[in-house]
Write an enzyme that holds these catalytic residues in place. Structure first.
Site, mmCIF file in Angstrom:
data_model
loop_
_atom_site.group_PDB
_atom_site.id
_atom_site.type_symbol
_atom_site.label_atom_id
_atom_site.label_comp_id
_atom_site.label_asym_id
_atom_site.label_seq_id
_atom_site.Cartn_x
_atom_site.Cartn_y
_atom_site.Cartn_z
ATOM 1 N N CYS A 274 0.875 -1.181 0.000
ATOM 2 C CA CYS A 274 0.000 0.000 0.000
ATOM 3 C C CYS A 274 0.903 1.220 0.000
ATOM 4 O O CYS A 274 1.044 1.918 1.008
ATOM 5 C CB CYS A 274 -0.921 0.010 1.213
ATOM 6 S SG CYS A 274 -1.894 -1.501 1.432
ATOM 7 N N ALA A 275 1.524 1.501 -1.149
ATOM 8 C CA ALA A 275 2.654 2.429 -1.207
ATOM 9 C C ALA A 275 2.262 3.890 -1.024
ATOM 10 O O ALA A 275 3.060 4.691 -0.542
ATOM 11 C CB ALA A 275 3.392 2.253 -2.531
ATOM 12 N N GLY A 279 6.676 7.336 0.553
ATOM 13 C CA GLY A 279 7.692 7.656 1.552
ATOM 14 C C GLY A 279 8.419 6.434 2.060
ATOM 15 O O GLY A 279 9.653 6.411 2.149
ATOM 16 N N ASP A 298 -0.360 0.425 -5.405
ATOM 17 C CA ASP A 298 -1.393 1.260 -4.807
ATOM 18 C C ASP A 298 -2.605 1.295 -5.741
ATOM 19 O O ASP A 298 -2.473 1.122 -6.953
ATOM 20 C CB ASP A 298 -0.907 2.685 -4.542
ATOM 21 C CG ASP A 298 -1.722 3.354 -3.432
ATOM 22 O OD1 ASP A 298 -1.367 3.184 -2.255
ATOM 23 O OD2 ASP A 298 -2.731 4.016 -3.749
ATOM 24 N N CYS A 398 -0.896 3.362 11.239
ATOM 25 C CA CYS A 398 -0.655 4.564 12.054
ATOM 26 C C CYS A 398 -1.874 4.785 12.932
ATOM 27 O O CYS A 398 -2.352 5.901 13.107
ATOM 28 C CB CYS A 398 -0.351 5.785 11.190
ATOM 29 S SG CYS A 398 -1.578 6.154 9.919
#
Length: 467
Positions: A274-275, A279, A298, A398
């Protein structure tokens, strides 16, 4: 999974050995709920017009019809005459309100004028200072702000001070005691520092620090990530030669540590499942020293387009961006059982990034988190099919919620007996990163000064047959 309070691993042991330049102390605002702090913009070009513009943008953002950063960008495009400094004043004030919405709303129950104007004034006082506002306020507004600035934060109700919705507080209370939860909530009320990652293909960390110093930018080495640099303030990096020449990329230290768990080697085949804008892809490609083959998958062509200029600056030749329609795309199936290492930075609530995206705590809900779980599980299962026997799979988010993290990994391991969990602390030690962790990478703003990150290292049995 251990929910025992105050015993969770993840505290720093020490700064990395050999780090000759320490991290600059982060700028913190004052202790008063809406007082002028040490980090306030002392040169802010505040004027009456900006107060009105701040109020207008804030009213639009508080509808929560979309991401606050996108709404802010759209507002600035519609007002091209606003200068760089003026945009900074408006944006900082609005995001201060989003971070401390419950606190400011409580304070705004008094005062005069519309509720949105009162919130805007509190945000501007937090970021620009009361003295900068004074010439443009009515006598009643000046008196109210003076009264508010003298309120002791400790006198406010605990629920108000946390500035978090009840459902998030409830979820985090299962992990932390009241004191540490308060510390976490306080850390989330301040903007994140600016972290950079050095591109080792082009420069060393010392070279970057020297270049930044020559440019008049204060910076130091991050405490854990070996290629990390933490910058004081928000300088215009894109105008620097170090940026144009591909020496640096903006990347939170937590994100850099996550990439260290993948630990790609030269010549391997690696997938960033899931680029996004790439980053982590660039960090992995640099770790591979531009050898092997690194696929950046992606579902968004727009996000992958943002990778192209970054890739050009990086000097990497081993990165291959691939647009896919879903985790079940035929392009993925062709790589079944062939990949050495796969990173899954799964779509998530983003609640670990509240220092940067404070609107998320007001836009997300228990229902939206529950809707994400099946997608996260499906993506992880699809990515696992790519891993060759003996290969590594890293699942990361995250998010700070167990439902998106440990629960997803536990379910995956129960359904995939050919994978085992490798302790994150062990992997970090192998990378000579001195950061105490248990089974998982679990990073927190109040403990590590990073965004909130979770990651699990999963390895496939060397004897497993490809499926």
């Amino acid at each position: 999974m251990n929910n025992t309070k105050k015993k969770e691993k993840g505290s720093p042991k020490s700064a990395p050995k050999g780090a000759s330049r320490g991290v600059p102390a982060p700028a913190r605002k004052g202790s008063h709920p809406a007082g002028r702090g040490a980090g306030a913009r002392r040169d802010s070009a505040v004027h009456g017009f900006l107060i009105g513009q701040t109020e207008t943008l804030l009213a639009d953002i508080l509808k929560f019809a979309g991401p606050a950063d996108a709404t802010t960008s759209r507002f600035f495009r519609a007002h091209p005459k606003l200068g760089h400094a003026e945009r900074g004043v408006i944006a900082e004030a609005v995001f201060a309100v989003l971070r401390r919405r419950m606190e400011f709303a409580h304070l705004a129950e008094s005062g005069s004028g519309s509720p949105t104007r009162r919130l805007a004034l509190l945000g501007l006082m937090q970021t620009a200072g009361r003295a900068a506002l004074a010439p443009f306020l009515s006598e009643a507004e000046s008196a109210w702000l003076e009264h508010v600035s003298k309120i002791d934060p400790a006198s406010l109700p605990l629920r108000v001070r946390t500035n978090l919705p009840d459902w998030i507080v409830e979820a985090l209370s299962k992990r932390f005691d009241a004191q540490e939860l308060a510390s976490l909530a306080a850390a989330l009320n301040y903007p994140a520092p600016l972290d950079l990652r050095v591109n080792p293909v082009k420069a060393s960390r010392d070279q970057v620090l020297d270049a930044l110093q020559e440019a008049g930018i204060e910076a130091g080495a991050t405490p854990f990530a070996p290629l990390g640099v933490r910058v004081v303030g928000k300088p215009a990096l894109t105008k620097l030669k170090t940026f144009e020449d591909g020496w640096i990329e903006v990347q939170d230290e937590g994100s850099q540590l996550l990439c260290a768990l993948v630990a790609p080697r030269r010549g391997e085949m690696v997938v960033d499942f899931c680029a996004g804008a790439g980053g982590k892809t660039l960090a992995l490609g640099a770790a591979m020293r531009s050898t092997g083959r690194l696929y950046a998958f992606d579902v968004s062509d727009r996000r992958l387009a943002k990778l192209k200029p970054r890739l050009a600056r990086s000097g990497l030749s081993n990165v291959h961006p691939v647009l896919i329609d879903s985790e079940h795309d035929a392009k993925i199936k062709r790589l079944t059982g062939k990949i050495d290492r796969v990173l899954v930075d799964a779509p998530c609530s983003g609640l670990g990034t509240l220092r940067r995206n404070p609107d998320l705590k007001w836009r997300q809900s228990p229902a939206s988190v529950e809707e994400l779980a099946p997608k996260q599980a499906s993506i992880l299962a699809s990515a696992a099919r790519l891993v060759k026997p003996g290969g590594r799979l890293v699942y990361a988010t995250c998010s700070v919620l167990e439902a998106e993290n440990e629960a997803i990994v536990a379910r995956f391991l129960a359904e995939h007996p050919d994978f085992v969990l490798v302790p994150a602390g062990k992997v970090l030690a192998e990378q000579r990163i001195e950061l105490e962790m248990g089974d998982y990478l679990s990073l927190w703003p109040h403990r590590h000064a990073t965004d909130g990150f979770f990651a699990a290292v999963l390895e496939r049995s060397a004897s497993a047959a490809s499926k």
